[in-house]
Enzyme design. Structure first.
Site, mmCIF file in Angstrom:
data_model
loop_
_atom_site.group_PDB
_atom_site.id
_atom_site.type_symbol
_atom_site.label_atom_id
_atom_site.label_comp_id
_atom_site.label_asym_id
_atom_site.label_seq_id
_atom_site.Cartn_x
_atom_site.Cartn_y
_atom_site.Cartn_z
ATOM 1 N N HIS A 179 3.220 -1.520 3.465
ATOM 2 C CA HIS A 179 2.966 -0.083 3.334
ATOM 3 C C HIS A 179 3.475 0.643 4.574
ATOM 4 O O HIS A 179 2.879 0.567 5.643
ATOM 5 C CB HIS A 179 1.472 0.160 3.156
ATOM 6 N N TYR B 286 0.167 6.317 7.245
ATOM 7 C CA TYR B 286 -0.571 5.188 7.790
ATOM 8 C C TYR B 286 0.216 4.593 8.961
ATOM 9 O O TYR B 286 1.265 5.104 9.351
ATOM 10 C CB TYR B 286 -0.886 4.186 6.680
ATOM 11 N N ARG C 198 -1.740 7.115 -11.689
ATOM 12 C CA ARG C 198 -2.778 7.917 -12.348
ATOM 13 C C ARG C 198 -2.666 7.898 -13.869
ATOM 14 O O ARG C 198 -3.682 7.944 -14.570
ATOM 15 C CB ARG C 198 -2.720 9.357 -11.834
#
Length: 432
Positions: A231, A236, A401
C-alpha cells in the site's frame, strides 16, 4: 450378467481441511474470440486470474484491539464470511483489507494486522480465509500497509463521521505515531481531537519498516496468500515519503524524487526477495494528490500524474508486476469530486506511459466502477469520444463499494454482457 450400477462419490476441493464441492464460479464457459476481455484469463507470473475482476481492499475495523489479547489484529469469522462470500460469487481475486505490518501501522486499533509470526492467531486466521477463498476456485491477495501519521484513531462507528484520535485508554499509541517529518504541521488534518502529531522516523527505524513489510509478505505466502500488494497510496506511510507535501527530510530519504522513492524501492525489492519469483507483487499508488493549483502545492511541490508515470516506469526494477492506481488522501485540502470511474483516466495515462516505454507492467483501475459495460471497456478499450486510441485504460478492474451493495455483481455483469460463466454448485439454481 447385467451391469451393476455404482453411485458416484462426492469429491471435495483439494487442499481444504473440510469437505466442500470443487467450485470455480466466474470462469467463462467455452470462451472464444468474442468473449469480452473482462471475462478472459490473465496470467501474472505463476498465477492466472480466471477473470479480470478483483475485490478491492476494504477496511472493516473488525479485529480485536486489546494489545494484551492473543487475538489482537486477528481476522475473525466475520472476515471468513465477508471475504469468502465474494469468492462464491464469481470474483477472480479477493483482496484482504489494509493489514498492518507493525502494531503502530494500523489506522484504528480494531484494524487487522500481521506483525506476528507463523505460530500465532493472526497466521492461523489468515490461513482459514485462504482456505475458504481457495475452496471456491478464487485467488487471495493481501494489502500490506503502514498507516504512518494517519494511524491511532478510534474505530469509525465509535468516533462518528469524523476521525477521533485514540488515547492509550482506547488502545491507541499517541507516542508512537510516525511519519517522514514530525510536528503539528504534519498532522493529516488540523484540529485538537482528530489526529495526533507524528514523530519522525530515524534511518534505523525506516530499515525496520522495510524489513517488516518483507517478513510479513513471507508470512502471508506461508499462510496461502497468492498475491501481495504493498500500500503506497491514500496518505499512508509510504505515500507520505513519496510526496514533498509530507516529506521534508534532508537525508537520503528526502529531497529528490529518487530519495523520496527510496523507501518504496526498498520495500518492494525486499518483498520480492522474500516471496520469490513466482508470487505476483502489486503496488497501490495515488496517481495524483488533487492539489494542482493549491497554495500548499505551490509552496512545497506535490505528487501528480507525471510523477506517477515516472514511478510506474521504475516498477520492473522494483519487482512489481501490477500498479493499482487510486488517488488522493495525502492532504486535507485536496480538491476531489468522486464520481463513477473518476480515477480510470489516471490509470489509462499511466498504462500508456508504461507501454510507450516498452514495458509490460499491468495496470489496475479502481474508483466507483459500477456499470458492467464501463468495466468491460476499461480493460478492452473503445474507439469513441472518450478514448480515441482504442487502448485499454487498465488490465484489471478493482471494485469495492459496489460489491457491498451487490455481492452478485460479477454474475449480473456476465449476464448483461451475454457471457456464460460457471456458477457455485450450492448457489447455481438460484442464479439461473
Amino acid at each position: 450378467m447385467g451391469s451393476t450400477f455404482v453411485s458416484p462419490r462426492a469429491v471435495g476441493a483439494p487442499g481444504i481441511p473440510y469437505y466442500t464441492p470443487i467450485n470455480n464460479p466466474g470462469a467463462a464457459i467455452d470462451p472464444g474470440p468474442h468473449t469480452p476481455t473482462l471475462f478472459q484469463p490473465l496470467k501474472i507470473r505463476n498465477f492466472t486470474l480466471k477473470n479480470r475482476i478483483i475485490v478491492a481492499p476494504m477496511c472493516m475495523a473488525s479485529s480485536e484491539a486489546d494489545p494484551e489479547s492473543d487475538d489482537v489484529g486477528t481476522l475473525t469469522d466475520f472476515h471468513i464470511a465477508h471475504l469468502g462470500h465474494f469468492a462464491t460469487k464469481c470474483v477472480g481475486l479477493v483482496m484482504i483489507e489494509a493489514t498492518a505490518v507493525q502494531p503502530n501501522g494500523r489506522i484504528s486499533s480494531n484494524d487487522s494486522g500481521l506483525w506476528q509470526g507463523t505460530n500465532s492467531s493472526q497466521f492461523r486466521a489468515l490461513r482459514r480465509v485462504a482456505d475458504i477463498v481457495h475452496s471456491q476456485g478464487a485467488k487471495l491477495g493481501i494489502q500490506l500497509a503502514h498507516a504512518g501519521r494517519k494511524g491511532r484513531v478510534v474505530t469509525p462507528w465509535v468516533g462518528g463521521r469524523g476521525a477521533v484520535k485514540a488515547y492509550k485508554s482506547a488502545w491507541g499509541w499517541p507516542d508512537d505515531v510516525i511519519a517522514p517529518s514530525c510536528g503539528e504541521e504534519f498532522k493529516w488534518s488540523p484540529g485538537e481531537t482528530s489526529y495526533w502529531a507524528p514523530r519522525d522516523l530515524s534511518v534505523a527505524e525506516i530499515a525496520e519498516v522495510v524489513a517488516a513489510f518483507a517478513r510479513r509478505a513471507s508470512t502471508a505466502v506461508d499462510a496461502g496468500v497468492d498475491v501481495i500488494e504493498v500500500h503506497g497510496a491514500h496518505g499512508y506511510l509510504l505515500r507520505q515519503f513519496l510526496s514533498p507535501i509530507t516529506n521534508r527530510r534532508d537525508d537520503k530519504y528526502g529531497g529528490s524524487f529518487e530519495n523520496r522513492c527510496r523507501i518504496v524501492r526498498g520495500v518492494t525489492t525486499a518483498v520480492r526477495a522474500e516471496i520469490g519469483s513466482e508470487v505476483p507483487l502489486f503496488l497501490r499508488i495515488s496517481g495524483t494528490e488533487w492539489l494542482e493549483g493549491n497554495s500548499v502545492a505551490a509552496e512545497n511541490g506535490t505528487w501528480d500524474l507525471l510523477l506517477s508515470m515516472k514511478l510506474a516506469r521504475l516498477l520492473p526494477e522494483f519487482g512489481v508486476d501490477l500498479v493499482d492506481v487510486s488517488s488522493g488522501g495525502n492532504h486535507h485540502e485536496q480538491s476531489i469530486q468522486p464520481h463513477g470511474n473518476y480515477q480510470v483516466d489516471l490509470a489509462g495515462e499511466i498504462r500508456k506511459a508504461v507501454r510507450a516505454a516498452g514495458q509490460k507492467t499491468f495496470v489496475g483501475a479502481v474508483g466507483l466502477i459500477r456499470d458492467p459495460e464501463a468495466a468491460r471497456d476499461i480493460v478492452q478499450g473503445t474507439n469513441d469520444e472518450t478514448n480515441s486510441t482504442g487502448e485499454p485504460n487498465g488490465d484489471v478492474v478493482l471494485i469495492a463499494r459496489e460489491f457491498l451493495r451487490e455481492p452478485n455483481w460479477v454474475f449480473l455483469a456476465a449476464k448483461k454482457l451475454d457471457v456464460k460463466v460457471s456458477l457455485t454448485w450450492q448457489f447455481g439454481r438460484g442464479l439461473l
